[in-house]
Design a protein around this motif. Structure first.
Motif, PDB file in Angstrom:
ATOM      1  N   VAL A 154       3.134  11.230  -8.322  1.00 52.67           N
ATOM      2  CA  VAL A 154       2.541  11.576  -9.618  1.00 52.67           C
ATOM      3  C   VAL A 154       1.562  12.735  -9.469  1.00 52.67           C
ATOM      4  O   VAL A 154       1.574  13.684 -10.255  1.00 52.67           O
ATOM      5  N   ARG A 155       0.728  12.668  -8.423  1.00 54.65           N
ATOM      6  CA  ARG A 155      -0.317  13.681  -8.259  1.00 54.65           C
ATOM      7  C   ARG A 155       0.273  15.036  -7.870  1.00 54.65           C
ATOM      8  O   ARG A 155      -0.156  16.072  -8.356  1.00 54.65           O
ATOM      9  N   SER A 210       6.903  10.336 -11.915  1.00 52.02           N
ATOM     10  CA  SER A 210       6.777   9.023 -11.286  1.00 52.02           C
ATOM     11  C   SER A 210       8.108   8.582 -10.679  1.00 52.02           C
ATOM     12  O   SER A 210       8.210   7.488 -10.147  1.00 52.02           O
ATOM     13  N   LEU A 217       0.846  -1.203   0.000  1.00 54.45           N
ATOM     14  CA  LEU A 217       0.000   0.000   0.000  1.00 54.45           C
ATOM     15  C   LEU A 217       0.880   1.251   0.000  1.00 54.45           C
ATOM     16  O   LEU A 217       0.633   2.206  -0.745  1.00 54.45           O
ATOM     17  N   ARG A 250       3.897   6.436  -4.639  1.00 47.17           N
ATOM     18  CA  ARG A 250       4.087   6.661  -6.073  1.00 47.17           C
ATOM     19  C   ARG A 250       2.922   7.492  -6.613  1.00 47.17           C
ATOM     20  O   ARG A 250       3.112   8.410  -7.401  1.00 47.17           O
ATOM     21  N   PHE A 251       1.724   7.143  -6.154  1.00 53.39           N
ATOM     22  CA  PHE A 251       0.517   7.893  -6.517  1.00 53.39           C
ATOM     23  C   PHE A 251       0.680   9.360  -6.088  1.00 53.39           C
ATOM     24  O   PHE A 251       0.395  10.287  -6.850  1.00 53.39           O
ATOM     25  N   GLY A 283       2.478   1.850  -3.364  1.00 51.25           N
ATOM     26  CA  GLY A 283       1.516   2.381  -4.328  1.00 51.25           C
ATOM     27  C   GLY A 283       1.113   3.809  -4.004  1.00 51.25           C
ATOM     28  O   GLY A 283       1.099   4.674  -4.878  1.00 51.25           O
ATOM     29  N   LEU A 284       0.799   4.061  -2.735  1.00 51.32           N
ATOM     30  CA  LEU A 284       0.329   5.391  -2.337  1.00 51.32           C
ATOM     31  C   LEU A 284       1.393   6.460  -2.538  1.00 51.32           C
ATOM     32  O   LEU A 284       1.100   7.562  -2.998  1.00 51.32           O
TER      33      LEU A 284
END
Lengths: 304, 346
Positions: free
Chosen positions: A110-111, A116, A100, A106-107, A103-104
């Motif tokens: 990006v945001r 990335s 998690l 990296r998210f 993923g979070l």
């Protein structure tokens, strides 16, 4: 090796072991309370991103530190919620949280930063004005760093907290025999939560150190350090002092690898040293590492 | 319906509930970044299953997950947690690539030899924690994690000698060691990379189902997993059974390496596992450690992996990773929660 290389090696070894030690000391609290903390890697990662976001938004390293603590403790809280409240399998929870966190973060990269791979450069900690102490060889520049000073203060304190206070006794009791603690009127849930959250706080300092030293967040920047810290905790026999010592050993192995890079010596094999040492300790070849009896076992009062 | 039956049904439905809960949580995030969750999910699953090429991509990604999931499930049946799938798969793939590229064997013997090498390398890497557990009681969870890292260092060290100049990959395997693509027989799959490794995965699943539920060894394995002291009292050696289970689990994960190495790129490349050994834990968890369940769960995660790439234009691919993690966390939380709910009802 000349004296200069030796000094360089020592400085590198100490510097490398700082985040290991912070995370490793933290995991003693979680594990002594009976909760396996494989989530260490995820906590390091989220807190490193937290630091970067905080420092990026304010331009201040201490604001970054607070954001790191918030992110890391929130991650630890999730681990506590899943393992203590829902009594789910602690190892799987830790692995899930690490996934998690990967993923979070990296998210988030990006945001927020539209990349990335990495964030822009952020502030690190300014050295503390230590006067003549700052001129000590090797150590001078290291202890001038606020997080290192904090580590040096917290290390004996955490040992004392675990072995010399009522809270420490209760924490260790819930890790050995939770039902005995419950019989005395202790809340196993609350004590285990405290252990995991303390772990989160310490590991967050490690995450803040990584991001502040690098002056940025990069994808997957913790690179398995959480697992090394966990291994050091085992080699250090679930004691903050032992864990910190093991971190120094692991840090030295890593520093030696850097020194030997390019030489005929296979430095990649040194990379494996901490892991091999941990396996030997677990098998009882080097001392004996005995885990808290109830570590990994969810406590269910309805079945006790 | 008896209370016991109700509990069983509730608990059995927990993987489905976990997936739905994770998809719902994902939908909230998708909506929060200004996209239509229903449209995204429809696109994702239509791409993953709706076209021949998409299905082939999904199956290609599901293949190593089946191996990884079976490996974890097998160890779990014997009461062990194999977190070492990643390292076992890595070394299995390397062994297959080396035999495929260098072994001086006739073409007919090359493929079987490469497959055996993959299973043997993975099996050896699984046997280490298995024997340490049997002989010294050393916890397999920590040991398998350590061995994942040691495998990486080992590959890094060997890589100096083995990798082609300026790359992180080995020499290409000989034609005799190639596992053919399924598209060669099923034109509908077109150029999708799914290959004969999938058939091997399904065979292994069937073989493991037979082993677990139709043989003496399988019975002993499950007995040790369910109640080790009881099994020992019944004359079963815990240590021997667990060491054997870890070796087999390692061999299965090791074989998973052939999907990429013998079936897709035809060489070993650093990082080729893409976390499939690790995701095997999620697959086994969702598949409730049954071979059929593992296949279904692997298909789901394979679809997420491929569909996630397709929707990357509209929602960051990272979201899929978050979804996978949420499935794991919901799945492990749902079961104790549902058991408690059922107990309240009873």
């Amino acid at each position: 090796m000349s004296a200069g290389v030796v000094l360089l090696f020592l400085a590198a070894a100490l510097r490398i072991s700082v985040p290991y030690a912070l995370a490793s000391i933290g995991s003693c609290f979680s594990e002594r309370g009976g909760v396996v903390c494989i989530a260490l890697e995820g906590i390091l990662l989220t807190s490193a991103l937290g630091y970067t976001l905080g420092a990026y938004a304010t331009g201040n390293a201490y604001a970054g530190l607070l954001a790191a603590l918030a992110a890391g403790i929130a991650t630890a809280w999730l681990h506590a919620e899943v393992t203590v409240r829902f009594r789910a399998d602690q190892i799987t929870s830790g692995l899930g949280i690490n996934l998690l966190a990967a993923g979070l973060t990296r998210f988030g990269l990006v945001r927020v930063f539209h990349s990335s791979s990495n964030s822009p450069r952020v502030e690190g900690f300014a050295d503390l004005p230590l006067g003549p102490l700052a001129h000590l060889p090797v150590l001078g520049s290291l202890i001038a760093s606020p997080l290192v000073l904090l580590l040096l203060v917290l290390l004996p304190l955490s040992h004392a907290l675990l072995f010399r206070t009522a809270f420490g006794l209760r924490l260790r009791a819930t890790g050995e025999r939770p039902e005995a603690g419950a019989t005395l009127g202790l809340s196993v849930t609350r004590i285990r939560f405290a252990g995991v959250l303390l772990c989160g706080a310490f590991a967050s300092l490690g995450g803040a150190w990584l991001a502040s030293e690098q002056h940025s967040f990069t994808d997957g920047m913790t690179g398995g350090r959480g697992y090394i810290a966990l291994a050091a905790m085992i080699v250090g026999k679930w004691d903050p002092l032992g864990a910190a010592a093991a971190c120094l050993l692991f840090g030295a192995a890593e520093a030696l690898q850097i020194v030997l890079q390019g030489s005929a010596f296979p430095s990649e094999l040194l990379q494996a040293l901490p892991y091999a040492v941990t396996m030997l300790v677990l098998a009882g070849f080097i001392g004996r590492a005995v885990a808290p009896k109830a570590v990994g076992v969810p406590y269910d009062p309805e079945q006790a | 319906m008896t209370a016991e039956r109700r509990t069983q049904l509730l608990v059995a439905s927990s993987p489905v509930l976990a997936v739905l809960a994770a998809l719902a949580a994902g939908a909230a995030v998708i909506a929060a970044i200004g996209e239509d969750p229903l449209a995204i999910y429809t696109l994702l699953f239509r791409q993953a299953f709706g076209t021949g090429y998409g299905l082939g991509q999904t199956l290609f990604r599901a293949t190593p997950l089946i191996f990884g999931g079976l490996s974890v499930a097998l160890a779990f049946r014997a009461g062990l947690f194999n977190i070492g799938g990643e390292g076992q798969m890595l070394l299995g793939g390397l062994a297959a690539a080396l035999v495929g590229a260098y072994a001086p064997l006739p073409a007919l013997a090359l493929l079987p030899a490469a497959l055996l090498a993959a299973a043997a390398a993975g099996g050896a890497w699984g046997a280490i924690p298995g024997m340490l557990k049997a002989r010294f009681g050393a916890h397999e969870v920590i040991n398998t994690i350590m061995l994942n890292f040691i495998a990486l260092s080992l590959v890094g060290w060997l890589g100096h000698r083995l990798f082609e100049t300026a790359t992180v990959r080995t020499r290409e395997i000989a034609a005799g060691a190639v596992l053919p693509r399924l598209g060669a027989w099923l034109p509908a799959l077109r150029s999708a990379p799914v290959n004969a490794s999938l058939l091997i995965a399904l065979l292994i699943a069937a073989a493991l189902a037979a082993l677990l539920f139709r043989t003496r060894l399988g019975y002993e394995l499950r007995a040790v997993g369910l109640n080790a002291p009881g099994a020992e009292y019944g004359g079963i050696s815990i240590g021997r059974t667990q060491a054997l289970a870890m070796t087999l689990a390692g061999a299965v994960a090791g074989l998973g390496g052939v999907n990429f190495v013998l079936g897709y790129k035809h060489y070993f490349e650093l990082g080729f596992t893409g976390g499939a050994g690790f995701m095997g834990i999620a697959v086994a968890l969702l598949g409730r450690n049954s071979p059929l369940g593992v296949i279904i769960a692997a298909l789901f995660f394979g679809a997420l992996a491929y569909g996630g790439l397709v929707v990357n234009q509209r929602v960051p691919r990272e979201l899929i990773e978050v979804l996978e993690a949420l499935v794991i966390l919901f799945a492990i939380s749902a079961r104790p929660l549902l058991e408690r709910v059922a107990r309240r009802w009873a």
